[in-house]
Scaffold this motif. Structure first.
Motif, PDB file in Angstrom:
ATOM      1  N   ILE A 122      11.067   4.405   0.208  1.00 43.52           N
ATOM      2  CA  ILE A 122      10.945   5.593  -0.349  1.00 43.52           C
ATOM      3  C   ILE A 122      11.489   5.686  -1.874  1.00 43.52           C
ATOM      4  N   MET A 123      10.651   6.372  -2.833  1.00 38.48           N
ATOM      5  CA  MET A 123      10.721   6.382  -3.802  1.00 38.48           C
ATOM      6  C   MET A 123      10.855   7.755  -4.508  1.00 38.48           C
ATOM      7  N   LEU A 124      11.691   8.115  -5.373  1.00 39.61           N
ATOM      8  CA  LEU A 124      11.569   9.533  -6.224  1.00 39.61           C
ATOM      9  C   LEU A 124      11.329   9.355  -7.608  1.00 39.61           C
ATOM     10  N   MET A 125      10.430   9.894  -8.335  1.00 37.40           N
ATOM     11  CA  MET A 125      10.100   9.701  -9.569  1.00 37.40           C
ATOM     12  C   MET A 125      10.304  11.089 -10.431  1.00 37.40           C
ATOM     13  N   ASP A 126      10.868  11.212 -11.599  1.00 41.01           N
ATOM     14  CA  ASP A 126      10.838  12.353 -12.401  1.00 41.01           C
ATOM     15  C   ASP A 126       9.388  12.278 -13.072  1.00 41.01           C
ATOM     16  N   VAL A 127       8.757  13.293 -12.692  1.00 40.66           N
ATOM     17  CA  VAL A 127       7.302  13.495 -13.338  1.00 40.66           C
ATOM     18  C   VAL A 127       7.082  13.404 -14.852  1.00 40.66           C
ATOM     19  N   GLU A 128       8.172  14.007 -15.563  1.00 44.09           N
ATOM     20  CA  GLU A 128       7.759  13.968 -16.921  1.00 44.09           C
ATOM     21  C   GLU A 128       8.278  12.447 -17.663  1.00 44.09           C
ATOM     22  N   SER A 129       9.393  11.965 -17.421  1.00 45.25           N
ATOM     23  CA  SER A 129       9.718  10.768 -17.743  1.00 45.25           C
ATOM     24  C   SER A 129       9.017   9.505 -17.304  1.00 45.25           C
ATOM     25  N   GLU A 130       8.539   9.679 -15.999  1.00 40.34           N
ATOM     26  CA  GLU A 130       8.141   8.648 -14.999  1.00 40.34           C
ATOM     27  C   GLU A 130       9.191   7.590 -14.797  1.00 40.34           C
ATOM     28  N   LYS A 131      10.435   8.103 -14.842  1.00 37.62           N
ATOM     29  CA  LYS A 131      11.578   7.156 -14.522  1.00 37.62           C
ATOM     30  C   LYS A 131      12.082   7.328 -12.819  1.00 37.62           C
ATOM     31  N   LEU A 132      12.299   6.401 -12.373  1.00 32.15           N
ATOM     32  CA  LEU A 132      12.662   6.224 -10.969  1.00 32.15           C
ATOM     33  C   LEU A 132      14.032   6.930 -11.009  1.00 32.15           C
ATOM     34  N   THR A 133      14.233   7.949 -10.122  1.00 29.92           N
ATOM     35  CA  THR A 133      15.636   8.850 -10.062  1.00 29.92           C
ATOM     36  C   THR A 133      16.438   8.311  -8.655  1.00 29.92           C
ATOM     37  N   ARG A 134      15.667   7.833  -7.659  1.00 29.10           N
ATOM     38  CA  ARG A 134      16.400   7.363  -6.498  1.00 29.10           C
ATOM     39  C   ARG A 134      15.220   6.530  -5.561  1.00 29.10           C
ATOM     40  N   LEU A 135      16.091   5.407  -4.924  1.00 31.62           N
ATOM     41  CA  LEU A 135      15.261   4.505  -4.186  1.00 31.62           C
ATOM     42  C   LEU A 135      16.015   4.353  -2.730  1.00 31.62           C
ATOM     43  N   TYR A 136      15.048   4.608  -1.919  1.00 24.85           N
ATOM     44  CA  TYR A 136      15.471   4.192  -0.504  1.00 24.85           C
ATOM     45  C   TYR A 136      14.661   2.868  -0.034  1.00 24.85           C
ATOM     46  N   ASP A 137      15.456   1.712  -0.346  1.00 24.02           N
ATOM     47  CA  ASP A 137      14.728   0.396   0.085  1.00 24.02           C
ATOM     48  C   ASP A 137      15.044   0.266   1.640  1.00 24.02           C
TER      49      ASP A 137
ATOM     50  N   SER B 168       1.037  -1.181  -0.076  1.00 18.69           N
ATOM     51  CA  SER B 168       0.040  -0.176  -0.068  1.00 18.69           C
ATOM     52  C   SER B 168       0.760   1.337   0.136  1.00 18.69           C
ATOM     53  N   CYS B 169       0.530   2.077  -1.109  1.00 12.13           N
ATOM     54  CA  CYS B 169       1.406   3.327  -1.044  1.00 12.13           C
ATOM     55  C   CYS B 169       0.391   4.514   0.012  1.00 12.13           C
ATOM     56  N   ARG B 170       1.089   4.906   0.708  1.00 11.90           N
ATOM     57  CA  ARG B 170       0.506   5.791   1.848  1.00 11.90           C
ATOM     58  C   ARG B 170       0.676   7.086   1.746  1.00 11.90           C
ATOM     59  N   ASP B 171       1.603   7.804   0.846  1.00 16.94           N
ATOM     60  CA  ASP B 171       1.831   9.107   1.062  1.00 16.94           C
ATOM     61  C   ASP B 171       2.523   9.550  -0.354  1.00 16.94           C
ATOM     62  N   VAL B 172       2.028  10.494  -1.031  1.00 14.43           N
ATOM     63  CA  VAL B 172       2.828  11.038  -2.295  1.00 14.43           C
ATOM     64  C   VAL B 172       2.668  12.500  -2.024  1.00 14.43           C
ATOM     65  N   GLU B 173       4.037  13.158  -2.605  1.00 14.77           N
ATOM     66  CA  GLU B 173       4.193  14.326  -2.719  1.00 14.77           C
ATOM     67  C   GLU B 173       5.018  14.904  -3.717  1.00 14.77           C
ATOM     68  N   PHE B 174       4.552  16.136  -4.401  1.00 10.86           N
ATOM     69  CA  PHE B 174       5.410  16.929  -5.559  1.00 10.86           C
ATOM     70  C   PHE B 174       6.588  17.856  -4.731  1.00 10.86           C
ATOM     71  N   SER B 175       7.526  17.496  -5.397  1.00 10.21           N
ATOM     72  CA  SER B 175       8.508  18.588  -4.942  1.00 10.21           C
ATOM     73  C   SER B 175       7.898  20.070  -5.286  1.00 10.21           C
ATOM     74  N   ALA B 176       8.462  21.358  -4.771  1.00  8.96           N
ATOM     75  CA  ALA B 176       8.153  22.441  -4.854  1.00  8.96           C
ATOM     76  C   ALA B 176       7.751  23.002  -6.300  1.00  8.96           C
ATOM     77  N   ASP B 177       8.777  22.562  -7.207  1.00  9.94           N
ATOM     78  CA  ASP B 177       8.604  22.846  -8.554  1.00  9.94           C
ATOM     79  C   ASP B 177       7.797  21.741  -9.376  1.00  9.94           C
ATOM     80  N   GLY B 178       7.714  20.758  -8.813  1.00  7.99           N
ATOM     81  CA  GLY B 178       6.804  19.882  -9.555  1.00  7.99           C
ATOM     82  C   GLY B 178       7.443  18.772 -10.299  1.00  7.99           C
ATOM     83  N   SER B 179       8.694  18.896 -10.438  1.00  8.79           N
ATOM     84  CA  SER B 179       9.436  17.987 -11.258  1.00  8.79           C
ATOM     85  C   SER B 179       9.584  16.477 -10.909  1.00  8.79           C
ATOM     86  N   THR B 180       9.559  16.604  -9.485  1.00 10.58           N
ATOM     87  CA  THR B 180       9.818  15.035  -8.776  1.00 10.58           C
ATOM     88  C   THR B 180       8.484  14.858  -7.922  1.00 10.58           C
ATOM     89  N   LEU B 181       8.126  13.506  -7.975  1.00  4.56           N
ATOM     90  CA  LEU B 181       7.233  12.828  -6.954  1.00  4.56           C
ATOM     91  C   LEU B 181       7.804  11.951  -6.080  1.00  4.56           C
TER      92      LEU B 181
END
Length: 415
Positions: A158-173, A136-149
């Motif tokens: 914890i996952m960080l995704m580039d909004v335009e490309s929908e690519k994972l940019t960072r993963l905290y497993d 279950s995904c419990r929380d989503v937040e956009f960065s202040a400029d909206g480029s990262t989810l």
């Protein structure tokens, strides 16, 4: 600096979403009175609702003409404001978040997916179904400029995704030892997470690796909400153990912990140019704290219901909208304290609220698997320092424009 790992996240819905982590949902039973009240609105078509059409016509008498609140509400009804239609889902949305500068909303799903919808007053359109988490995904937040989810989940990642490309940019497993409950972005480099066991961790995107820069375990129950102000010095954390715990962010240490209240602290909001912090509880109470004085509340606001307030969103510096276990969205003026009325309603408990980038819309989600939109632009015209004359019976003629309640029995059934 975000790491571009180039991992493309799948954009199709899961086939195995039946493992939907039912233990993330806790629905309190509704009373027969609540059920009757909710059923009155069950068959209303939100898609065709134009905010003011469902409200009774108002005939002004001389006394009404002198009332500033009434005139503001009537003026807003005459503007015939609109909002997007309801999003009906197959699964439960655990969190919702508006994009900071686009007409886009992200939904964190109990299946672990994140859904991206674009919206306008005529329609909502699903842009992507992104497979993010295995639980279950419990929380989503956009960065202040909206480029990262940012997203976090019961799977402890914890996952960080580039909004335009929908690519994972960072993963905290395995970022926490227990499932993560909430996440908040502090600034462009720092964010915080809180888990089911009361642990709060601070993360710096400039640091290599996947280790937090600070971790604190001072709360005995889940971390329900976290908030900071524009200075970014203090992080205030609400907990199911009934306390507020404040962290000194630059000092990486605990600042102060409040006395324990005999109820769960469920949500937080900032008001009055960030000088006041409001906390709500699972018993329907709201407490005001002065910013910087987190040990004991300065004021307690009387509640209309003893049922849990699950979420809140500041609408103006002085007005808050809360969503509760009874499915009702209520507007409250803080200074002076006045209950302004019903903004909207669901048939099931309201779990999450958010406000759009231009401040004209709020969205709410419930365990009925729906996300509803409410146009709240009328608050720009409403001066709540004035009172509607004539008591409750006079006030019921002038419901807030976004509400579907039509008469006194609807409006006051839960009071």
């Amino acid at each position: 600096m975000l790491l571009n790992t180039g991992i493309l996240i799948g954009s199709t819905s899961k086939d195995d979403s039946s493992s939907s982590d039912d233990d993330d949902i806790s629905i309190s039973s509704l009373s027969s009175q609540d059920t009757h009240m909710m059923s009155e609105n069950e068959n209303e078509d939100n898609d065709s609702d134009n905010d003011s059409d469902s409200n009774s016509d108002i005939v002004l008498n001389e006394e009404d003409e002198d009332d500033e609140v009434v005139k503001a509400i009537i003026k807003s009804k005459e503007k015939h404001r609109h909002h997007p239609p309801t999003i009906n889902l197959e699964d439960t949305a655990m969190d919702i978040c508006f994009h900071p500068n686009r007409d886009l909303i992200a939904l964190a799903m109990i299946s672990g997916d994140v859904l991206l919808y674009k919206y306008n007053n005529e329609e909502t359109e699903l842009l992507s179904t992104i497979e993010m988490h295995v639980k279950s995904c419990r929380d989503v937040e956009f960065s202040a400029d909206g480029s990262t989810l940012f997203s976090t989940a019961k799977d402890k990642s914890i996952m960080l995704m580039d909004v335009e490309s929908e690519k994972l940019t960072r993963l905290y497993d395995e970022a926490h030892e227990c499932p993560i409950f909430t996440l908040t972005i502090i600034n462009e480099n720092t964010f915080a997470t809180g888990d089911d066991d009361g642990v709060v961790k601070l993360w710096d995107l400039r640091q290599p690796g996947t280790q937090p820069i600070f971790s604190l375990k001072e709360m005995e129950e889940y971390v329900s909400a976290m908030v900071t102000n524009s200075d970014g010095k203090y992080l205030v954390c609400a907990s199911g153990d009934g306390s507020l715990t404040t962290i000194n962010i630059p000092g990486k240490k605990m600042h102060v912990q409040s006395e324990e209240y005999d109820e769960e602290m469920t949500c937080l909001g900032l008001f009055k140019s960030e000088t006041k912090i409001l906390s709500a509880t699972n018993k329907g109470k709201m407490y005001l704290f002065n910013w910087g004085e987190f040990g004991l509340h300065s004021d307690e606001l009387p509640s209309l219901t003893k049922k849990s307030i699950n979420c809140m969103i500041p609408i103006t510096e002085n007005v808050v909208v809360t969503g509760g276990e009874d499915g009702i969205l209520r507007a409250t003026n803080l200074f002076p304290n006045r209950h302004l009325g019903v903004v909207g309603q669901h048939n099931f408990p309201v779990e999450r609220l958010d406000i759009s980038n231009d401040g004209t819309l709020i969205a709410s989600s419930s365990y009925e698997n729906d996300v509803k939109f409410w146009n709240v632009q009328y608050f720009e015209d409403l001066d709540a320092s004035f009172k509607i004359k004539g008591g409750k019976q006079k006030q019921v003629k002038h419901h807030l424009p976004s509400s579907k309640f039509n008469n006194a029995s609807d409006f006051f059934a839960d009071l």
